[in-house]
Structures are given as C-alpha cells and as structure tokens.
Design an enzyme around this catalytic site. Sequence first.
Site, PDB file in Angstrom:
ATOM      1  N   ASP A 102       1.058  -1.202  -0.002  1.00 61.49           N
ATOM      2  CA  ASP A 102       0.041   0.081   0.061  1.00 61.49           C
ATOM      3  C   ASP A 102       0.831   1.183  -0.361  1.00 61.49           C
ATOM      4  O   ASP A 102       2.085   1.296   0.487  1.00 61.49           O
ATOM      5  CB  ASP A 102      -0.875   0.196   1.302  1.00 61.49           C
ATOM      6  CG  ASP A 102      -1.925  -1.141   1.224  1.00 61.49           C
ATOM      7  OD1 ASP A 102      -2.103  -1.561  -0.024  1.00 61.49           O
ATOM      8  OD2 ASP A 102      -2.321  -1.419   2.355  1.00 61.49           O
TER       9      ASP A 102
HETATM   10  N1  URA Z   1      -1.365  -6.302   3.768  1.00 59.84           N
HETATM   11  C1  URA Z   1      -1.717  -4.740   3.891  1.00 59.84           C
HETATM   12  O1  URA Z   1      -2.821  -4.717   4.472  1.00 59.84           O
HETATM   13  N2  URA Z   1      -1.123  -3.893   3.194  1.00 59.84           N
HETATM   14  C2  URA Z   1       0.224  -3.952   2.577  1.00 59.84           C
HETATM   15  O2  URA Z   1       0.612  -3.161   1.906  1.00 59.84           O
HETATM   16  C3  URA Z   1       0.467  -5.531   2.380  1.00 59.84           C
HETATM   17  C4  URA Z   1      -0.086  -6.322   2.880  1.00 59.84           C
END
Ligand code: URA
Length: 238
Positions: A102
């Site tokens: 993310d």
């Molecule tokens: N899980 C998440 O919630 N975000 C990420 O970036 C990676 C795994």
Amino acid sequence: MERLQKVIANSGFCSRRKAEEFIKEGKVKVNGKVITELGTKVEYSDDIMVNNTHITKEEQKVYYLLNKPRGVISTTSDDKNRKSIVDLINTDKRIYPIGRLDYDTTGLIILTNDGELANILMHPKNECSKTYVAKLEGILSKEDILAIKKGIVIDNRKVDIVNFKVRKKDMLKNTTLVEITINEGRNHIVKRLFSSLKHEVIKLTRTSYSFLTLDGLKSGDYRNLSIKEVKKLYSLKK
Ligand code: URA
C-alpha cells in the site's frame, strides 16, 4: 538501446568476445545491413542475423530488491499522478513490482521484468511467505490472539498465517506491535485481518519475502538480486 555484441551474447548465440569477432568480420547484419562497428546500439526489436542465422533475442532480465518508503505507490501508473516505486530505480528496462504494498506501507518489494518469476511468486500454490511488522491501535486481547491462532476468515477464505508473535504492548500509547508471517498476497490483507478484530493498523512494514530480508538497505535504497537468490526464488515453484 543496447550494444550489439551484448544483445548477441544475451541471446545465447555465442560469447560476447565471439560476437565482437563476428561483427569485425562483417558477419553481422542489423535489419539487413552489415554492421562492422563494435558497440553499435540496437533495439531488442531489431532484426539481427549472425552468419546468416537469425538470433532469438530476449531482453536481459533484471531483479531489484527495494526498501519501499512511505508515500509512493507500487503500481506502475496512477490516476492521481503520485510517485511510483518504479521511479526510484535507475534502469531503462520496463520493470514492475511482484505483488503490491500500500501507499503507506514500507518495506521489502521485488521489481523485475521477469514475468515467469512474477507468476511463480504470486501463485498461491507456491506458498511464498511474507513477514510484516504491524503497529496496531489498541492492546490485543488474549481472545484476539486466540482468534488469530484459530484462523481468521476474510471474504470466505481463511488467511494462511504461518507465524504470529506479539512483540510489544505499549500501555501508555495504547498500541500493540506484532509480527505476522503469511503465505498469501491478497490486497490489504494484513489491514483487513486486524480490522476484523477491531484493531486498526497504524504502521505496516514488510520485513521479509521468503528468505530475502531488508538487511543493509535503508528506506528508499535498493540492490540487485544475485543469481543465486533468483535461482532460489525459482526453486519455490511446486
Ligand atoms: N497487507 C496490507 O494490508 N497492506 C500491504 O501493503 C501489504 C499487506
């Protein structure tokens, strides 16, 4: 654009030195024209013949391990024009990340132009483990931990948790630091898992990807994977 002798050597036709000899001897044609100058730059799409034989060209594969900082996206383009992790890597190859992190998640991500390896690592049956350190809002209760150990179902599918540890409970700040290793790559999966227990993830870092770690890499830094590491990743294929 790449040097002619390198493109010939990368095709596996012969060594780079031998390719240089062929060029000097006038035995190499690019798009039908004899080229005798060493180091002439060509495109991988050019039609190259050595000794009247077409060579099959494949772009050289590259592999980077990046310590992703916060505030960059991990897709290659974005409708909001935000900076992408691809912009952090100095290469003229068309690389893309294997999986996603993310915008506000930091940590280990691999970028490559090797579609075959990307498919292997992203296929659930190959069980490529990823470890995350997450800071959670609130203090995890015994019941929460038990629920995690029993298995959490998200979108009708149990999250494949390999390992889970509480690292620290900070009573003053009302936060819990946890480490979780999972064998899957669904979008936002760690945030969704803890949010199902009513604990928001405030900070998230991926600290390892299979046997790879962030050792020696500061935020925003990257390095090439070694051939040995690439082979080891390939060997995860079941
Ligand atoms: N899980 C998440 O919630 N975000 C990420 O970036 C990676 C795994």
